[in-house]
Design a protein around this motif. Structure first.
Motif: not given
Length: 385
Positions: A170-186, A203-214
């Motif tokens: 799940x930390x790898x998913x967090x890192x992907x989000x950080x990369x996405x957030x920075x790219x979104x700005x720059x 990331x939504x799956x981690x916090x129980x907002x949406x399912x990620x069936x994998x």
């Protein structure tokens, strides 16, 4: 007076990321988006009239009230005061948003509303695959882009400060989000939305907002979780079908947890330390296939104890012990709690699940039958159905 050039869009995004959606006047810090209304305004530190440009370094994001007051009350010290607001922002950000939490539940209370806000904005106004740059949709998106950027910055600060609360996957998913957030700005230009680093839906799956069936979790961790739920009198049911799920009570509310919602499952197991002890090597996908075969062949089954999903009773009569061994040995048999008449089925199918001669001899001595999966299916057709 020369015409004031438009501020580049990537600079606007950087300002929203810097401000995290709050007025940068330290005595104000009002939310810049209130009731879906954007009250954020860019103010020049060095006024345009005296040569100030539209660079990121010379702009600061204020609420409309503070912007008006700043422009109306310009003094010799205004430039240095505004630069101080901007330069001190990192310290204020750290104190306000970058907090270390002792539990995932504490972090979840902070993160979930922000993720839900972003998801609602994207679902309503975000680009679609069919028409990613449709003009009307794009203009609506721009209206809320500042809020997305501010939310992303809050998320990045909260998540990266709490690495200790996430399993490695799940930390790898967090890192992907950080990369996405920075790219979104720059990295996106002023004309269209170029989605390079996509938002990781996991990331939504981690916090129980949406399912990620994998994929499915480890059976031994699931057993430990089920045992915990039984001890807390919160267990409802476990369904092992094409869409396996677990039902239980959480603070009195029924929860249906899809077992293939892997990021969420991993986070729950990590939070509760359910990866130990490792009491079985049987894989959950093999267990699901086994019980589906039983249902298909009209063989009833139940688990002798839901704390141990490798022990089944078929047709209320035959006791089955499941294992997963590359080569079933006599020591494996000796480590099992078995009674005369029990059946051991090795679900390791890649090598056919062979058994040593010593294991067969020992099984005969204690009145236990040993089968690999295919052998058992043949036996069950003849003797259990």
């Amino acid at each position: 007076m020369s015409e004031r050039p438009a501020v580049l869009r990537n600079i606007k995004r950087k300002l929203w990321a810097e401000a995290i959606g709050h007025c940068m006047n330290p005595d104000c810090q009002s939310e810049l988006i209130q009731n879906d209304t954007n009250i954020g305004q860019m103010a020049h530190i060095e006024p345009h009239a005296t040569g100030g440009d539209g660079s990121f370094e010379n702009l600061i994001l204020l609420c409309s009230r503070c912007h008006i007051q700043t422009d109306q009350n310009r003094t010799d010290g205004s430039v240095s005061r505004l630069r101080e607001w901007k330069n001190n922002r990192n310290k204020e950000i750290t104190e306000r948003f970058e907090k270390r939490y002792t539990s995932f539940d504490e972090l979840k209370k902070v993160v979930t509303p922000i993720l839900e806000s972003n998801a609602q904005i994207f679902d309503s106004y975000g680009p679609t695959n069919d028409e990613p740059n449709k003009a009307e949709q794009h203009n609506l998106w721009l209206k809320f882009e500042g809020q997305i950027i501010s939310n992303n910055q809050r998320l990045e600060l909260a998540l990266t400060k709490n690495k200790h609360l996430f399993p490695d996957q799940n930390w790898e998913i967090i890192r992907d989000f950080v990369q996405h957030a920075r790219e979104f700005v720059l990295t996106r230009n002023d004309n269209q939305i170029l989605r390079v680093c996509l938002f990781p839906q996991q990331l939504l799956s981690i916090f129980g907002i949406a399912e990620d069936i994998s994929r499915l979790p480890k059976l031994y961790a699931l057993q430990n979780f089920v045992s915990y739920l039984i001890d807390k009198d919160c267990f409802i049911s476990l369904e092992l079908n094409d869409n396996p799920f677990l039902s239980y009570l959480d603070e009195g509310e029924k929860v249906t947890l899809m077992l293939e919602d892997y990021p969420r499952i991993q986070q729950i197991f990590w939070n509760g330390h359910f990866f130990k002890p490792r009491l079985t090597d049987v894989r959950l996908n093999n267990l699901i296939f086994f019980v589906q075969w039983l249902r298909t062949n009209n063989i009833s089954y139940d688990f002798a104890d839901m704390r141990d999903l490798t022990m089944l009773t078929l047709n209320s009569k035959h006791k089955i012990r499941l294992c997963y061994k590359y080569l079933l040995s006599v020591s494996d048999i000796q480590m099992m709690t078995l009674a005369q008449g029990d059946i051991v089925v090795n679900l390791h199918i890649w090598n056919g699940g062979p058994t040593t001669g010593e294991a067969c001899e020992h099984a005969n001595q204690i009145g236990v039958r040993l089968f690999n999966q295919n052998e058992f299916f043949t036996f069950a057709h003849r003797n259990i159905k």
